[in-house]
Design an enzyme around this catalytic site. Sequence first.
Site, PDB file in Angstrom:
ATOM      1  N   SER A 406      51.970  36.360  74.024  1.00 14.51           N
ATOM      2  CA  SER A 406      53.233  36.327  73.294  1.00 14.51           C
ATOM      3  C   SER A 406      53.652  37.716  72.832  1.00 14.51           C
ATOM      4  CB  SER A 406      53.169  35.353  72.120  1.00 14.51           C
ATOM      5  OG  SER A 406      51.990  35.500  71.418  1.00 14.51           O
ATOM      6  N   GLU A 439      60.006  32.299  78.190  1.00 12.68           N
ATOM      7  CA  GLU A 439      60.371  33.714  78.352  1.00 12.68           C
ATOM      8  C   GLU A 439      59.653  34.220  79.592  1.00 12.68           C
ATOM      9  OE1 GLU A 439      61.212  36.588  74.590  1.00 12.68           O
ATOM     10  OE2 GLU A 439      59.443  35.355  74.395  1.00 12.68           O
TER      11      GLU A 439
END
Length: 694
Positions: A406, A439
């Site tokens: 992340s 993402e």
Amino acid sequence: MTEAVRYEREGSVAVITVANPPVNALGLAVRQGLWRAIDRFAEDDAEIALIVGEGRLFIGGADISEFGKPPIEPYLPDVCTHIERSTKPVVAAVHGPALGGGCEVALGAHYRLAIKGARFGFPEVKLGLIPGAGGSQRMPRLTGVGPALEMMPAGGSVTADEALEIGLVDRVAEGDAREAGLAYARELLESGAPVRAVGTLPRPADDAAAFDAARALWQKKSRGEVAPLRAIDAIEAATRMDLDQGVHEERRIFLELMETPQRAGLIHAFFNDRKVAKLPEIEGIAPRNMAHVGVIGGGTMGAGIATACLLSGLSVTLIERDAAAADKARGTITANLDAAVKRGKLPADRRDATLSQLSTVTDYAELSDCDLAIEAVFEDMAVKHEVFARLDAVMKPGAILATNTSYLDVNEIAAATKRPGDVIGLHFFSPAHVMKLLEVVVADATAADVTATAFALAKRLGKIAVRAGVCDGFIGNRMLATYRGAADRMILDGASPWEIDAAIKTFGLPMGPFEMSDLAGLDIGFMTRQRKAATRDPRDVVPTWADAMYHEGWLGQKTGQGYYVHEGRKATPNEAVKPLIEAARAGRPQRSFTPEEIQRVYMAAMVNEAAKIVSEGIARRPLDVDVTLLYGYGFPRWRGGPMQWADTVGLPSLLTDIKEWSKADPYFWQPAPLLEQLVTEGRCFADLNKEAAQ
Ligand code: COA
């Protein structure tokens, strides 16, 4: 140019075909075409008319791209009334979706035939509107107010069978809409079926209790969104007014909503959902094959990713360090699938077959057949390096190696392999089988067909993919770090965490930042601060009270206390946090904050960081930021996203505020150069979106 509406004769039936690809939207040409077709039907000797849609659906609704521009006659309500006032019967045969205006055209007809697989829906509230062509007046005349109250404020839809059950259609048939429609039309002719205008049916009975219940429900559910409540008002009008008056009242509300920023925000979001995958770098590039996915690590994230893949029909091999951990991961995935059955996301009879597509293993060699491996192990560069070196050794040529990190540097992870072109970041959000955002982190060497495959994977998983570049936190978490920083600064200046949470929820987010901390666990923030400690600028603010909470063992929901004391589902402010905050404030001047000030500071921090993210190319366009925040962070859809919000409130005033705040805190409030540039040039973020599309 081909005609948007065709008129043909099949014996005594006039067939009116709407042919306006891709979704037969009711743009000007279609409205004019329908009007002329009804006129022609009145003039010739056809005895009955049949309206059908060409292609994969009946009519996808009004043409959304016309919204916000001055409407041009004939208006859709008049077209529907024109159909209804035909002195010879008109039938609509509906296949696929009949949405919004599509449903209203069908309601203008005298008879409705639904082909299996059809869906009737009023999605207008999802665009900040209500039905605008008589739908809220005609549907309740057929079904009563109950089904309309269920469908319209929710933007919902019903199947062909359900439509029959509630009285929205007259019959359900199988097969081709034109053929089945012709058969039905001929049958109606033979039986001498009369013209039967829905608008002349008696007004639906008022049901005060149903309206009260619907208002109470949507007051709570809509969190600041106005359209659902206005849809209820329109349905109520149907109980009090004759058709013409009711249609007029409905149109008045529709046009009023058309002028709101909520409508603009929701339509911005509708088109962004589609634009976000349109990237020149992958246009026309074929994705690689994808049937078998490897997942490395079976914790919450790994198990969630595996579940998402299984639910979309992919085979999964999940690797864990030992048999016990592999069994545990299998247990988590099984529980996820069971929950999916309960939520109606997986048919019960598909559950075992879906689970049979999962292998849990402990040996990397078993991943050799996978087309894609997604790593979801501990967030530590050394650990990632080890995993990627092992993957590089076993994966077949052409396989894609993805990391779910992340925030870590995907270039550095790729460097652990001899095939950096095959490496990409796939940042899922937890729970990965539920959250919509993916993402796609494109590293320096990532091959274009690897990026294209990531977008294809997202589509297959039912997710929205956003392209991001490499930086700490990518788009979403980098912004989160900044707006969290703004919240922490407000605490030091005198706001309480609970005031901030309340103000942010009033703005429309489902949760404030401190509730979010309690949900995620205060250990996460603590670890992040530890990680960043070595490189932190001395002018940065550290929430020392949050460190103290961590040391107290107050980790949020999982320990029963954090910013809140959690008892079951009830959360009350944790008074014990106050002295810790007081200690951190020592010596700083204090002031009070209104909810509006809190929202302004929080949002300005978000937008300022996002402007930096866009100018650095981490996000290609402002719309990529908006989509990220909508699908990954619960940003209210009706605001369109933070960049759309910024355009709505005006960039000059935001920049003025940021400059003012920077006098007291020049480190945190450094205006983004892009923001300054746009203000100087008198442009806004929407202009950048437009330029990127050219
Ligand atoms: N007006 C204008 N354009 C529309 C449209 C509408 N009502 N509905 C869809 N489109 C466009 C999309 O933007 C897309 O354009 P693109 O190819 O340039 O990106 C294209 O039509 C195909 O739409 P898409 O959503 O990708 O197709 P789909 O087959 O997945 O779904 C629908 C079809 C009709 C179910 C879906 O597009 C939809 O829900 N549309 C909105 C319907 C609506 O809200 N109508 C009420 C308006 S008040």
